[in-house]
Write an enzyme that holds these catalytic residues in place. Structure first.
Site, PDB file in Angstrom:
ATOM      1  N   SER A   8       0.886  -1.168   0.000  1.00 62.09           N
ATOM      2  CA  SER A   8       0.000   0.000   0.000  1.00 62.09           C
ATOM      3  C   SER A   8       0.920   1.213   0.000  1.00 62.09           C
ATOM      4  O   SER A   8       2.119   1.081   0.317  1.00 62.09           O
ATOM      5  CB  SER A   8      -0.841  -0.020   1.286  1.00 62.09           C
ATOM      6  OG  SER A   8      -1.463   1.230   1.508  1.00 62.09           O
ATOM      7  N   TYR A  39      -2.433  -0.109  10.781  1.00 59.23           N
ATOM      8  CA  TYR A  39      -2.429  -0.388   9.336  1.00 59.23           C
ATOM      9  C   TYR A  39      -1.075  -0.020   8.735  1.00 59.23           C
ATOM     10  O   TYR A  39      -0.471  -0.805   8.000  1.00 59.23           O
ATOM     11  CB  TYR A  39      -3.555   0.380   8.642  1.00 59.23           C
ATOM     12  CG  TYR A  39      -3.711   0.019   7.169  1.00 59.23           C
ATOM     13  CD1 TYR A  39      -4.281  -1.190   6.783  1.00 59.23           C
ATOM     14  CD2 TYR A  39      -3.272   0.882   6.165  1.00 59.23           C
ATOM     15  CE1 TYR A  39      -4.423  -1.533   5.440  1.00 59.23           C
ATOM     16  CE2 TYR A  39      -3.398   0.553   4.821  1.00 59.23           C
ATOM     17  CZ  TYR A  39      -3.988  -0.657   4.461  1.00 59.23           C
ATOM     18  OH  TYR A  39      -4.120  -0.990   3.123  1.00 59.23           O
TER      19      TYR A  39
HETATM   20  N1  LIG Z   1      -8.839  -0.234  -0.982  1.00 57.13           N
HETATM   21  C1  LIG Z   1      -7.755   0.552  -0.921  1.00 57.13           C
HETATM   22  O1  LIG Z   1      -7.862   1.805  -0.967  1.00 57.13           O
HETATM   23  C2  LIG Z   1      -6.372  -0.059  -0.788  1.00 57.13           C
HETATM   24  C3  LIG Z   1      -5.252   0.762  -0.963  1.00 57.13           C
HETATM   25  C4  LIG Z   1      -3.978   0.219  -0.821  1.00 57.13           C
HETATM   26  C5  LIG Z   1      -3.820  -1.118  -0.513  1.00 57.13           C
HETATM   27  N2  LIG Z   1      -4.930  -1.885  -0.348  1.00 57.13           N
HETATM   28  C6  LIG Z   1      -4.697  -3.298  -0.010  1.00 57.13           C
HETATM   29  O2  LIG Z   1      -5.158  -4.098  -1.081  1.00 57.13           O
HETATM   30  C7  LIG Z   1      -5.557  -5.379  -0.583  1.00 57.13           C
HETATM   31  C8  LIG Z   1      -6.965  -5.686  -1.078  1.00 57.13           C
HETATM   32  O3  LIG Z   1      -7.849  -4.726  -0.524  1.00 57.13           O
HETATM   33  P1  LIG Z   1      -9.240  -4.347  -1.202  1.00 57.13           P
HETATM   34  O4  LIG Z   1      -9.395  -2.890  -1.015  1.00 57.13           O
HETATM   35  O5  LIG Z   1      -9.363  -4.951  -2.537  1.00 57.13           O
HETATM   36  O6  LIG Z   1     -10.252  -5.017  -0.152  1.00 57.13           O
HETATM   37  P2  LIG Z   1     -11.330  -6.186  -0.281  1.00 57.13           P
HETATM   38  O7  LIG Z   1     -11.889  -6.368   1.075  1.00 57.13           O
HETATM   39  O8  LIG Z   1     -12.288  -5.887  -1.390  1.00 57.13           O
HETATM   40  O9  LIG Z   1     -10.445  -7.438  -0.703  1.00 57.13           O
HETATM   41  C9  LIG Z   1      -9.854  -8.306   0.236  1.00 57.13           C
HETATM   42  C10 LIG Z   1     -10.412  -9.697   0.018  1.00 57.13           C
HETATM   43  O10 LIG Z   1      -9.751 -10.573   0.911  1.00 57.13           O
HETATM   44  C11 LIG Z   1     -10.726 -11.327   1.630  1.00 57.13           C
HETATM   45  N3  LIG Z   1     -10.148 -11.632   2.925  1.00 57.13           N
HETATM   46  C12 LIG Z   1      -9.917 -10.790   3.966  1.00 57.13           C
HETATM   47  N4  LIG Z   1      -9.345 -11.440   4.975  1.00 57.13           N
HETATM   48  C13 LIG Z   1      -9.196 -12.730   4.572  1.00 57.13           C
HETATM   49  C14 LIG Z   1      -8.662 -13.887   5.177  1.00 57.13           C
HETATM   50  N5  LIG Z   1      -8.168 -13.854   6.422  1.00 57.13           N
HETATM   51  N6  LIG Z   1      -8.674 -15.048   4.476  1.00 57.13           N
HETATM   52  C15 LIG Z   1      -9.168 -15.092   3.218  1.00 57.13           C
HETATM   53  N7  LIG Z   1      -9.697 -14.027   2.598  1.00 57.13           N
HETATM   54  C16 LIG Z   1      -9.703 -12.853   3.266  1.00 57.13           C
HETATM   55  C17 LIG Z   1     -11.942 -10.415   1.714  1.00 57.13           C
HETATM   56  O11 LIG Z   1     -13.144 -11.138   1.964  1.00 57.13           O
HETATM   57  C18 LIG Z   1     -11.910  -9.783   0.332  1.00 57.13           C
HETATM   58  O12 LIG Z   1     -12.542 -10.596  -0.634  1.00 57.13           O
HETATM   59  C19 LIG Z   1      -5.413  -5.298   0.944  1.00 57.13           C
HETATM   60  O13 LIG Z   1      -4.163  -5.824   1.322  1.00 57.13           O
HETATM   61  C20 LIG Z   1      -5.434  -3.797   1.208  1.00 57.13           C
HETATM   62  O14 LIG Z   1      -4.749  -3.478   2.413  1.00 57.13           O
HETATM   63  C21 LIG Z   1      -6.188  -1.411  -0.493  1.00 57.13           C
END
Ligand SMILES: NC(=O)c1ccc[n+]([C@@H]2O[C@H](COP(=O)([O-])OP(=O)(O)OC[C@H]3O[C@@H](n4cnc5c(N)ncnc54)[C@H](O)[C@@H]3O)[C@@H](O)[C@H]2O)c1
Length: 260
Positions: A143, A156
């Protein structure tokens, strides 16, 4: 891009929504076969209905046995594994240390670090024997919070800094057999990113923040509010065997936030 992943077999951990779901789509469109480990039953059902050729294991990436089941499932369907991606994560909704009660810290730390950091160790460990056989690769999800404060709270930001450490340590340890890289997305539209149960934030979605699209576009030099698909091509690039010399590296898919 076409055919950047022809013949490759991938497991996407957390592929049920957001960035992981976009990675599934991009990998398929580039010729890969893809399996998913996802903790949420409803997302797993939807994925199975939308993409019947994608085997989905319902399980928790913080649990070793669930990761092993997902790897076994991918190998059973495809005959091997070339790429492991993890996109799991939870967010702390900008809670600073002063915002956390003394008795909240242990459980919040354990939950956020289990999902954001430890799950990567278990997923990579489960996939190691197969990835060694194919001289495959791993892509973890960082991130902008792996580099800067302010876009998350103390747990975080520190958990994402730890993922950055995992990439360096694992790229060093697993060379020359396995490449290990990361994508560091900036703020992203249309994902389901939620908070920890320990802070009562399991049902709160970052994406529901009012004015998020304009805020995301306004914070980066390129002036764009990025979606999961905008990041997914960085995972394709790092996973492709065309870039066989890249390891321990990061694709900063962040709208240029670092140059501001
Ligand atoms: N959304 C943002 O703005 C953003 C920005 C930078 C980084 N990220 C990172 O990107 C990654 C994906 O985030 P996202 O925004 O797509 O969120 P999201 O919640 O849509 O995707 C995460 C997925 O992982 C699944 N999940 C969570 N914990 C789990 C576990 N213990 N076992 C199995 N599955 C699990 C969730 O159900 C979901 O389907 C994360 O690491 C997040 O920190 C997100």
């Amino acid at each position: 891009m076409t055919g950047w992943m022809d013949g490759q077999r991938a497991l996407v951990v957390g592929g049920g929504s957001g960035i992981g779901r976009a990675v599934v789509a991009a990998f398929l469109s580039e010729g890969a076969q893809v399996a998913v480990l996802e903790r949420d039953n409803a997302k797993a059902d939807l994925l199975a209905a939308e993409l019947p050729g994608v085997p989905v294991v319902v399980g928790d990436a913080t649990i070793p046995a669930d990761n092993r089941a997902a790897v076994r499932g991918a190998v059973r369907h495809f005959g091997g594994l070339d790429v492991l991606v993890s996109c799991v994560g939870i967010f702390d909704f900008y809670r600073g240390l002063a915002d956390l009660d003394d008795d909240e810290i242990d459980d919040a730390f354990d939950e956020i670090f289990a999902v954001n950091v430890k799950s990567n160790l278990h997923a990579v460990k489960a996939a190691l024997p197969e990835l060694r056989k194919t001289r495959g690769s791993v892509i973890l999800t960082e991130s902008t919070s792996a580099y800067y404060p302010g876009r998350g709270g103390v747990l975080y930001v520190s958990s994402k800094h730890a993922v950055r450490g995992l990439v360096t340590a694992l790229a060093h340890e697993l060379a020359p057999d396995i490449r290990v890289n990361a994508v560091a997305p900036g703020g992203t539209m249309n994902t389901d990113l939620r908070g920890p149960t320990a802070l009562g934030l399991r049902d709160k979605r970052l994406n529901d923040t009012p004015g998020r699209e304009a805020e995301l576009a306004g914070r980066v030099p390129l002036g764009i509010a990025m979606s999961g698909m905008d990041h997914a091509w960085s995972y394709v690039y790092l996973a492709s065997r065309r870039v066989r010399g890249v390891t321990g590296d990061v694709a900063h898919s962040d709208g240029g936030i670092r140059v501001r």
